[in-house]
Design a protein around this motif. Structure first.
Motif, PDB file in Angstrom:
ATOM      1  N   SER A  23       0.835  -1.201   0.000  1.00 54.93           N
ATOM      2  CA  SER A  23       0.000   0.000   0.000  1.00 54.93           C
ATOM      3  C   SER A  23       0.872   1.254   0.000  1.00 54.93           C
ATOM      4  N   THR A  24       0.258   2.377  -0.353  1.00 51.75           N
ATOM      5  CA  THR A  24       0.944   3.663  -0.309  1.00 51.75           C
ATOM      6  C   THR A  24       1.355   3.981   1.121  1.00 51.75           C
ATOM      7  N   LYS A  25       0.531   3.578   2.065  1.00 46.39           N
ATOM      8  CA  LYS A  25       0.829   3.804   3.480  1.00 46.39           C
ATOM      9  C   LYS A  25       2.122   3.083   3.887  1.00 46.39           C
ATOM     10  N   TRP A  30       8.046   3.187   5.154  1.00 48.88           N
ATOM     11  CA  TRP A  30       9.435   2.893   4.820  1.00 48.88           C
ATOM     12  C   TRP A  30      10.247   4.181   4.709  1.00 48.88           C
ATOM     13  N   ILE A  31       9.645   5.216   4.127  1.00 46.85           N
ATOM     14  CA  ILE A  31      10.324   6.507   3.996  1.00 46.85           C
ATOM     15  C   ILE A  31      10.567   7.101   5.387  1.00 46.85           C
ATOM     16  N   LEU A  36      13.705   3.577   2.963  1.00 44.32           N
ATOM     17  CA  LEU A  36      13.584   3.916   1.548  1.00 44.32           C
ATOM     18  C   LEU A  36      13.818   5.416   1.364  1.00 44.32           C
ATOM     19  N   PRO A  37      14.891   5.802   0.654  1.00 44.07           N
ATOM     20  CA  PRO A  37      15.123   7.234   0.423  1.00 44.07           C
ATOM     21  C   PRO A  37      14.087   7.805  -0.542  1.00 44.07           C
ATOM     22  N   ARG A  47       8.917  11.793  -4.682  1.00 50.06           N
ATOM     23  CA  ARG A  47       9.324  10.834  -5.703  1.00 50.06           C
ATOM     24  C   ARG A  47      10.380   9.899  -5.146  1.00 50.06           C
ATOM     25  N   ILE A  48      10.416   8.699  -5.692  1.00 43.80           N
ATOM     26  CA  ILE A  48      11.353   7.659  -5.275  1.00 43.80           C
ATOM     27  C   ILE A  48      12.099   7.180  -6.508  1.00 43.80           C
TER      28      ILE A  48
END
Length: 65
Positions: A23-25, A30-31, A36-37, A47-48
């Motif tokens: 999911s987006t959540k 993770w960010i 996750l950078p 943006r990733i």
């Protein structure tokens, strides 16, 4: 002749979530956790890099008896 650089591919949170089948959540978690950078583009857009997403660790579920 000069070397050609490749332009990195950036994904939105929705695209990253779809690519990772989460999911987006979860992507936002993770960010926030630093796993996750991510990069802010403008005031709101996040943006990733595709390379960062592919390198993100995935937890393997443990087998339960």
């Amino acid at each position: 002749m000069a070397e050609r650089r490749t332009i990195p591919v950036y994904l939105s949170l929705d695209e990253a979530a779809e690519a990772m089948s989460v999911s987006t959540k979860t992507i936002r978690r993770w960010i926030a956790a630093g796993t996750l950078p991510a990069y802010r583009c403008g005031k709101r857009a996040i943006r990733i890099k595709l390379d960062d997403l592919e390198a993100a660790p995935r937890k393997i579920p443990a087998a339960r008896s």
